[in-house]
Design a protein around this motif. Sequence first.
Motif, PDB file in Angstrom:
ATOM      1  N   GLY A 355       0.779  -1.229   0.000  1.00 20.20           N
ATOM      2  CA  GLY A 355       0.000   0.000   0.000  1.00 20.20           C
ATOM      3  C   GLY A 355       0.808   1.274   0.000  1.00 20.20           C
ATOM      4  N   VAL A 356       2.106   1.205  -0.276  1.00 23.72           N
ATOM      5  CA  VAL A 356       2.959   2.390  -0.277  1.00 23.72           C
ATOM      6  C   VAL A 356       2.964   3.012  -1.674  1.00 23.72           C
ATOM      7  N   ALA A 357       2.968   4.342  -1.730  1.00 17.67           N
ATOM      8  CA  ALA A 357       2.949   5.056  -3.007  1.00 17.67           C
ATOM      9  C   ALA A 357       4.338   5.018  -3.646  1.00 17.67           C
ATOM     10  N   VAL A 358       4.770   3.821  -4.022  1.00 15.89           N
ATOM     11  CA  VAL A 358       6.145   3.653  -4.483  1.00 15.89           C
ATOM     12  C   VAL A 358       6.370   4.324  -5.837  1.00 15.89           C
ATOM     13  N   ARG A 359       5.327   4.414  -6.665  1.00 11.25           N
ATOM     14  CA  ARG A 359       5.497   5.093  -7.955  1.00 11.25           C
ATOM     15  C   ARG A 359       5.749   6.583  -7.747  1.00 11.25           C
ATOM     16  N   GLU A 360       5.171   7.171  -6.699  1.00 14.88           N
ATOM     17  CA  GLU A 360       5.472   8.567  -6.370  1.00 14.88           C
ATOM     18  C   GLU A 360       6.929   8.715  -5.943  1.00 14.88           C
ATOM     19  N   LEU A 361       7.433   7.707  -5.264  1.00 10.20           N
ATOM     20  CA  LEU A 361       8.831   7.729  -4.853  1.00 10.20           C
ATOM     21  C   LEU A 361       9.746   7.705  -6.076  1.00 10.20           C
TER      22      LEU A 361
END
Length: 480
Positions: A355-361
């Motif tokens: 559930g982490v916004a990894v694409r934003e990272l």
Amino acid sequence: MEAWIQEFEAYAQKLLGEAKVPGAAIGVARDGKMLYSKTFGYRDREQELPISMDTVFGIASLTKSFTCVAIMQLQEAGKLSVHDPVVKYLPQFRAGEAELSNQMTIHHFMTHTPGMAPLPYLDGAMKRSMEQDPAIVGTEAEEDLKGLPYLDTYEQVMEAIAGFEGKPLGAPGTAFSYNNDAYGLLGAIIEQVSGQPYEEYVTTHILQPLGMYRTVFDVSDLDEQEDVTVLYTNKKVEGVEQVIAAPFWHDAPAMRAAGFLKSTVNDLLAYLEVFRTGGENRKSPILCKESVSQMLTPFARCDGYRSYGYGLMVSPAFPDGKLIEHGGSLKGISSHLFTIPETGLTGVILINLDGVAVRELVAGLLNAMALRPTAVPPYPVPHYELADEQLAEYEGRYESSEWTKTLVEKREGALHLEVDGQSYPLIPVGPDSFLFKRRDSHVWIDFFRSPEGVLERMSYSLRQLNKQEKSENTSKIVTT
């Protein structure tokens, strides 16, 4: 330390901190040589065990590109063509009417365009492992599992698909909708054609030639098992949302081709060289140049920015050059890989929490490297005017059998999307296309019409959701 690194790490610390991420590993290479590596937190938060570039994480749907590499290798060997009908290798396969089923090709499966509506069977394939997972106890997922069949074999998956009563999205090749079930059956085709179990084929023809010795389907197969992450997930404990250790790995023997590899930053950077070099890297000649080019062709439109190739997304309009990428998510897993061949960059981000916004990272990382503000979405927002009276026809409930449910409502002269317990204003960006802002990214929404012009579906989270009949009960819906 370079200024971009300081800016990115401040951004990363904020994003990871807000998500309460136990641990993350990030690696970026240029022309095959490590340019930047950084770890945050721990692979085991309770014991404060460190992370390295060789720590094994789950990678979930990053597995899909490995499946497609295997298919392309078999095509190179003359054992199949991506344009062969699926039923040539899986004669018992049916999805709706026989006429449509017979038209579905391997290519359609690889590009998520067989025309099948979103299917609910991934959890059925994972059911035995999920039932053994203490983290599932007391959640909605535990109740949902009770109504699902056990799908332990390819044959059982095909039987479930054949019995699915949902209306198809359209003829094969006409509609993109992310489909784990189709990818699972690509594993069955690989087994039929190669004469090897899917996992064995991937290991001997892809992982070993690339020296990816810490990439496995089962962590018990690792020679050195110490440097492996613990999985974490969000769960309500006594009414309070908490990040808890959930070390039990979910598995789906009949759908491993869709997303069940485990890997490391170093291994995945070696793998990405295949795509950065276009197959011309002599150190890893697992695919010819033509096959790599075919994999990176933008065959199917995902949204206004991205298209799908074979197991990888292609973004031709990314400001630094054509961006090749894919993400992955399962319990305890948020992952993303990317390459921009024009700049020589490859990169991997692995996180041990779902559930982490990894694409934003990833966007923040690439923004910082290009000296752009980290939190600014990298794509422009198209301007489009939509008359107020046109908004009402988009209103309604949209859902799929893959548990996703949304509500679109008109309020104060604008459309709003209700999903996951949140409300987002929709910004019109084109005919039947909208964006909404979620954290530091723009999420693209398309609406789809029948040949007669009636709104039938919308896209969300790469899936197409069917518009439901109007009901007097307009209570808000959330994803289950």
